[in-house]
Design a protein around this motif. Structure first.
Motif, PDB file in Angstrom:
ATOM      1  N   GLY A  32       0.742  -1.014  -0.204  1.00 27.36           N
ATOM      2  CA  GLY A  32      -0.123  -0.118  -0.172  1.00 27.36           C
ATOM      3  C   GLY A  32       0.880   1.029  -0.051  1.00 27.36           C
ATOM      4  N   GLU A  33       1.907   1.071   0.651  1.00 31.00           N
ATOM      5  CA  GLU A  33       2.779   2.469   0.803  1.00 31.00           C
ATOM      6  C   GLU A  33       3.446   2.523  -0.546  1.00 31.00           C
ATOM      7  OE1 GLU A  33       4.936   5.583   2.547  1.00 31.00           O
ATOM      8  OE2 GLU A  33       3.092   4.552   3.223  1.00 31.00           O
ATOM      9  N   MET A  34       4.031   1.504  -1.124  1.00 32.36           N
ATOM     10  CA  MET A  34       4.480   1.709  -2.595  1.00 32.36           C
ATOM     11  C   MET A  34       3.469   2.254  -3.506  1.00 32.36           C
ATOM     12  SD  MET A  34       7.242  -1.658  -3.179  1.00 32.36           S
ATOM     13  CE  MET A  34       6.076  -2.825  -2.397  1.00 32.36           C
ATOM     14  N   SER A  35       2.215   1.920  -3.458  1.00 31.68           N
ATOM     15  CA  SER A  35       1.159   2.141  -4.327  1.00 31.68           C
ATOM     16  C   SER A  35       1.039   3.755  -4.102  1.00 31.68           C
ATOM     17  CB  SER A  35      -0.175   1.394  -3.984  1.00 31.68           C
ATOM     18  OG  SER A  35       0.043   0.118  -4.483  1.00 31.68           O
ATOM     19  N   ARG A  36       0.810   4.293  -2.744  1.00 32.52           N
ATOM     20  CA  ARG A  36       0.851   5.514  -2.470  1.00 32.52           C
ATOM     21  C   ARG A  36       2.058   6.393  -3.212  1.00 32.52           C
ATOM     22  NH1 ARG A  36       3.526   9.176  -0.057  1.00 32.52           N
ATOM     23  NH2 ARG A  36       4.835   7.844   0.868  1.00 32.52           N
ATOM     24  N   LYS A  37       3.352   5.846  -3.293  1.00 32.05           N
ATOM     25  CA  LYS A  37       4.252   6.403  -3.874  1.00 32.05           C
ATOM     26  C   LYS A  37       4.230   6.598  -5.478  1.00 32.05           C
ATOM     27  CE  LYS A  37       7.713   5.195  -0.139  1.00 32.05           C
ATOM     28  NZ  LYS A  37       8.683   4.236   0.316  1.00 32.05           N
ATOM     29  N   LEU A  38       3.852   5.461  -6.002  1.00 32.60           N
ATOM     30  CA  LEU A  38       3.565   5.459  -7.216  1.00 32.60           C
ATOM     31  C   LEU A  38       2.420   6.307  -7.790  1.00 32.60           C
ATOM     32  CD1 LEU A  38       3.639   1.421  -7.904  1.00 32.60           C
ATOM     33  CD2 LEU A  38       5.328   3.111  -8.803  1.00 32.60           C
ATOM     34  N   ARG A  39       1.380   6.450  -6.940  1.00 36.70           N
ATOM     35  CA  ARG A  39       0.492   7.454  -7.197  1.00 36.70           C
ATOM     36  C   ARG A  39       0.922   8.954  -7.071  1.00 36.70           C
ATOM     37  NH1 ARG A  39      -2.932   4.097  -3.840  1.00 36.70           N
ATOM     38  NH2 ARG A  39      -2.630   5.443  -2.296  1.00 36.70           N
ATOM     39  N   PHE A  40       1.785   9.165  -6.335  1.00 42.28           N
ATOM     40  CA  PHE A  40       2.606  10.447  -6.052  1.00 42.28           C
ATOM     41  C   PHE A  40       3.368  10.691  -7.380  1.00 42.28           C
ATOM     42  CE2 PHE A  40       6.742  12.392  -4.845  1.00 42.28           C
ATOM     43  CZ  PHE A  40       5.922  13.561  -4.607  1.00 42.28           C
ATOM     44  N   PHE A  41       4.205   9.793  -7.890  1.00 43.44           N
ATOM     45  CA  PHE A  41       4.809  10.018  -9.177  1.00 43.44           C
ATOM     46  C   PHE A  41       3.906  10.261 -10.269  1.00 43.44           C
ATOM     47  CE2 PHE A  41       7.968   6.507  -7.242  1.00 43.44           C
ATOM     48  CZ  PHE A  41       8.774   7.491  -6.488  1.00 43.44           C
ATOM     49  N   LYS A  42       2.754   9.639 -10.425  1.00 45.82           N
ATOM     50  CA  LYS A  42       1.828   9.708 -11.516  1.00 45.82           C
ATOM     51  C   LYS A  42       1.359  11.253 -11.368  1.00 45.82           C
ATOM     52  CE  LYS A  42      -2.374   7.729 -13.515  1.00 45.82           C
ATOM     53  NZ  LYS A  42      -3.263   6.642 -13.659  1.00 45.82           N
ATOM     54  N   ASP A  43       0.765  11.710  -9.987  1.00 44.76           N
ATOM     55  CA  ASP A  43       0.619  12.994  -9.930  1.00 44.76           C
ATOM     56  C   ASP A  43       1.598  14.092 -10.342  1.00 44.76           C
ATOM     57  OD1 ASP A  43      -1.965  12.012  -9.171  1.00 44.76           O
ATOM     58  OD2 ASP A  43      -1.377  12.161  -7.015  1.00 44.76           O
ATOM     59  N   GLN A  44       2.669  13.840 -10.145  1.00 47.44           N
ATOM     60  CA  GLN A  44       3.934  14.626 -10.353  1.00 47.44           C
ATOM     61  C   GLN A  44       4.126  14.864 -11.856  1.00 47.44           C
ATOM     62  OE1 GLN A  44       5.839  16.748  -8.241  1.00 47.44           O
ATOM     63  NE2 GLN A  44       3.890  16.256  -6.773  1.00 47.44           N
ATOM     64  N   ILE A  45       4.132  13.545 -12.493  1.00 50.35           N
ATOM     65  CA  ILE A  45       4.372  13.638 -13.863  1.00 50.35           C
ATOM     66  C   ILE A  45       3.186  14.397 -14.632  1.00 50.35           C
ATOM     67  CG2 ILE A  45       4.106  11.959 -15.956  1.00 50.35           C
ATOM     68  CD1 ILE A  45       5.852  10.067 -14.185  1.00 50.35           C
ATOM     69  N   SER A  46       2.037  14.167 -14.063  1.00 47.17           N
ATOM     70  CA  SER A  46       0.668  14.682 -14.636  1.00 47.17           C
ATOM     71  C   SER A  46       0.766  16.100 -14.521  1.00 47.17           C
ATOM     72  CB  SER A  46      -0.499  14.350 -14.011  1.00 47.17           C
ATOM     73  OG  SER A  46      -1.662  15.011 -14.758  1.00 47.17           O
TER      74      SER A  46
END
Length: 818
Positions: A67-81
């Motif tokens: 779940g923590e890794m998923s949160r980080k991946l979502r953070f990366f996706k938001d930053q890229i967007s």
């Protein structure tokens, strides 16, 4: 009965046979085994830890990590967007990465990004503050210059008018102290400069005036450009201000008010030389910050591009790992804590594939102990699983929207593939409109791969999901439109010449007296000469109404016949004898007989009044039919059918509850009742039996249930037959709307010798056709066809109280949104 018993059980239209299995997996191979089963996607696990909270389960820490890794991946996706970085195409082959290594890599990237964001934010705040400082220096500097020039002029006036008079020496020295700029600080005259939002400037000025009791001078000027606020980072319109005041107490009040209103204060020196020097320093600092910010953005975008290149693969990997650990949390440890025990459902055909996957997992994990896979008996009912393809999936979804089929229950979707689009076409029949629907459906089918990989809007996604339903609806609409002979409500001589002609060459009495038949009937569909004749509406109404009744009786009989196959499959002879047979007799004694009369009347050309025949079949069954008699022996046949219908009602109502009570009493008296078969006592497979597992038999409840079921069928036979008249009503409405738009819009506009009026008429006709006839009428016919299938058809045999087979599968994770 022997004929019915010899009929096939219709296995091809039933759900897949399921089996309940148990897995005993060593701990070292459990993770790999679950992963392989997820790739296969053919096993639905049962939660053996249902009583435990998520935090009490074995692999809760691993789930938290994922779940923590998923949160980080979502953070990366938001930053890229947010950065607008264009990620390169997803690479076809990438080396697999270990989960621990991935976790470390994600933490490093997150720390790096957070640090870059923090530095960028600080630099951005400093840059925005310097931009505001530059504006304050420009505007406030001009205030101070104008104030100083005004002070010099006042000084000259004093020198000329006041200093020359001796009696005013004392007064002149006081004024000099107040007005001379060089002594302003000694006299206590000070100023504060800053910048504030334009919307707050008026309230800010009033508050300053009240706080200082008017002992201040406020000057302001608009910034003349939008400014990014350093704190909120919002683009706002601001105003530069300078407040002149005297005294430390006033300064403290003004500073507090500035803080309360969010005004940013910047020091501006009175000396022009110092102002120019500070301005140069500010501009130099701004250029340096701008270069630093650009370099930081480029570095950040490079890092985001590198992350984005692997983001999809990492996301899928983390989702799979989380799904594996969620599934492992559904398993139980055995007493030795060395094995995990799992249970679940799988289709019988999938057993060899599952065993092969488990064997492969044992080998790949180098386990010394193999995974045990064996079949178990289950108490609960198995899930329902229909194998569908992209064509049949939409029809199965239509049925499942009403309710998921009970395990091994006859699947209505097999017949719905044809009956649903056909009943739609009966209401929508117009081959011009059908061609429009066909073009849209063919477009969706032709662009299937491209549209399937895109994110569509809600309406387009719904249309794309039902593209094959729309395709068949369009084809059947063209077929029914050719039968009705309507092309945008206009008839055409497609299949030859009309069978009718006018009585004379002028055709003046065609709408009053009528036409004369001079040749064989029109080969296919409705004769185009009916259009515009005086008997057009009565003829078409009679045709469509009788056709609707025939279609309705046929489909309801199909539903009752399917109830027989259900009862036979589940071994329920009670339902066959005391439900299927009386229902079939009752429906066909009344409305099946009506359908027979319609066919005979069509074949013989009789003028008998069927309303009179059906009404007096109940009121006066023994009276002579006279001119309404369609065939020899009709009156005794009607009496026989009426008696059968009356007998069928108690036949449905009474025997079954009393037989069930007798069977229950014999069971608990230890008697044998093997004559009727043990399957009749299985409450899980017999549709309407009472629950007989160690439960008290409630005769009154069973009897009331059977009475409601019987009354519902008897009344439903009438109301459902009448409900099928919606086929006639909607077909008539669609035809009349098409006629109105064609005659009262298109032809009326075309009657004017004016190009503009003709174009307006054509546009209105096209708009009405597209949005009213092709969209609203399509939706209306779709919903009515849905109602006929859910209530009138499926209500005769379909229970729909099952639950879907939901296997553990990775395929659904790949396209799942966060």
């Amino acid at each position: 009965m022997k004929f019915l018993e010899n009929l096939p059980v219709m296995d091809f239209m039933r759900s897949e046979k399921m089996t309940f299995v148990q897995l005993i997996m060593p701990v070292e191979s459990a993770h790999r085994a679950i992963s392989y089963l997820g790739e296969l996607g053919l096993l639905q696990f049962k939660d053996l830890n249902d009583g435990k909270s998520p935090f009490q389960r074995t692999f809760v820490n691993q789930v938290k990590r994922c779940g923590e890794m998923s949160r980080k991946l979502r953070f990366f996706k938001d930053q890229i967007s947010k950065a607008g970085v264009v990620v390169s195409a997803h690479p076809g082959m990438q080396p697999d990465i270990d989960l621990e290594e991935l976790e470390m890599k994600l933490s490093e990237h997150e720390t790096e990004l957070i640090e870059m964001n923090s530095n960028s934010e600080k630099l951005g705040q400093a840059y925005n503050e310097l931009q505001e400082f530059k504006l304050v220096l420009q505007k406030a500097g001009s205030f101070l210059v104008s104030t100083k020039s005004h002070a010099v002029a006042e000084e000259r006036e004093l020198d000329e008018n006041i200093y020359s008079r001796d009696d005013y020496v004392e007064s002149a020295s006081l004024l000099e102290e107040e007005m001379q700029p060089g002594t302003s600080n000694q006299a206590g005259l000070r100023f504060i400069s800053g910048i504030i939002c334009k919307t707050k400037a008026l309230r800010f000025e009033r508050m300053l005036f009240r706080a200082t009791r008017g002992n201040m001078f406020f000057n302001q000027a608009p910034a003349e450009q939008y400014v990014i606020d350093p704190l909120s980072t919002e683009v706002v319109e601001k105003t530069v201000f300078v407040v002149f005041f005297s005294g430390e107490q006033a300064k403290a009040k003004i500073m507090k008010i500035c803080e309360a209103f969010g005004a940013n204060c910047y020091p501006v020196p009175e000396d022009t030389t110092k102002q120019r020097q500070i301005t140069r320093e500010v501009l130099s600092r701004l250029s340096e910050l701008e270069a630093t910010l650009d370099a930081g953005i480029r570095h950040r975008n490079t890092a985001l591009s590198e992350i984005g290149f692997h983001l999809r693969k990492w996301t899928i990997r983390v989702r799979k790992e989380k799904a594996v650990y969620d599934t492992l949390n559904m398993l139980n440890f055995d007493v030795t804590k060395k094995c995990l025990v799992g249970e679940g459902w799988c289709p019988i055909f999938a057993k060899p594939q599952l065993q092969e996957a488990l064997q492969r997992a044992t080998i790949d994990s180098n386990s010394q102990v193999g995974i045990i896979f064996h079949v178990m008996d289950a108490v609960e009912s198995p899930p329902t699983y229909f194998r569908t393809n992209r064509f049949t999936n939409a029809y199965q979804e239509i049925v499942d929207a009403y309710g998921v089929a009970r395990y091994q229950e006859a699947n209505p979707a097999v017949y719905t593939v044809i009956t649903f689009p056909f009943l739609f076409a009966v209401m929508f029949g117009d081959w011009g409109h059908g061609i429009c629907l066909l073009v849209g459906a063919l477009f969706l089918v032709a662009r299937e791969k491209k549209l399937g990989s895109q994110k569509l809007g809600s309406f387009l996604e719904m249309a794309f999901g039902g593209r094959y339903v729309i395709l068949l609806m369009a084809l059947f609409s063209i077929y029914c439109g050719l039968i009705y002979n309507e092309f945008f409500s206009v008839p055409y001589h497609i299949f030859g010449e009309s069978a009718y002609k006018c009585r004379d060459t002028t055709c003046s009495d065609s709408h009053t007296v009528g036409l004369v038949k001079y040749r064989d009937p029109y080969p296919f569909g409705v004769d185009p000469s009916w259009r515009g004749s005086r008997s057009e509406l009565p003829f078409l109404n009679s045709l469509k109404m009788k056709m609707s009744i025939l279609l309705g009786i046929t489909q309801m009989n199909l539903g009752i016949i399917l109830s027989y196959f259900n009862a036979k499959f589940f071994g329920s002879s009670l339902d066959i004898r005391y439900q299927f047979i009386p229902q079939l007799i009752f429906l066909n004694s009344l409305f099946g007989y009506l359908a027979l009369l319609i066919v005979i009347k069509w074949c013989t050309g009789s003028k008998a009044d069927l309303y009179h025949v059906m009404i007096y079949m109940f009121l006066s069954p023994t009276d002579d039919l006279g001119e309404n008699e369609l065939f020899w022996g009709q009156r005794p046949l009607q009496i026989l059918l009426l008696i059968l219908a009356l007998v069928a009602v108690p036949w449905m109502l009474f025997p079954k509850p009393f037989i069930l009570r007798k069977l229950h009493s014999e069971r608990f008296q230890g008697r044998s009742y093997g004559i009727l078969g043990t399957s009749e006592m299985d409450s899980d497979v017999e549709p309407d039996s009472a629950r007989q597992r160690h439960e008290e038999f409630n005769f009154s409840e069973v009897f009331v249930h059977q009475m409601i079921h019987s009354i519902e069928f008897v009344l439903g036979a009438v109301s459902n037959t009448a409900s099928y008249l919606r086929l006639w009503a909607l077909s008539l409405a669609h035809s009349e709307l098409s006629t109105v738009f064609y005659e009262k819009v298109l032809l009326l506009a075309w009657g004017y010798d004016n190009f503009a009026i003709r174009m307006v008429g054509l546009l209105v006709f096209a708009f009405a056709t597209a949005f009213i006839l092709l969209m609203m009428e399509t939706l209306s016919a779709f919903l009515h066809a849905l109602r006929l299938h859910w209530v009138e058809y499926q209500g005769k045999f379909y229970h729909g109280d099952g639950y879907k087979f939901a296997p553990f599968s990775f395929s659904s994770l790949c396209d799942e949104e966060d």
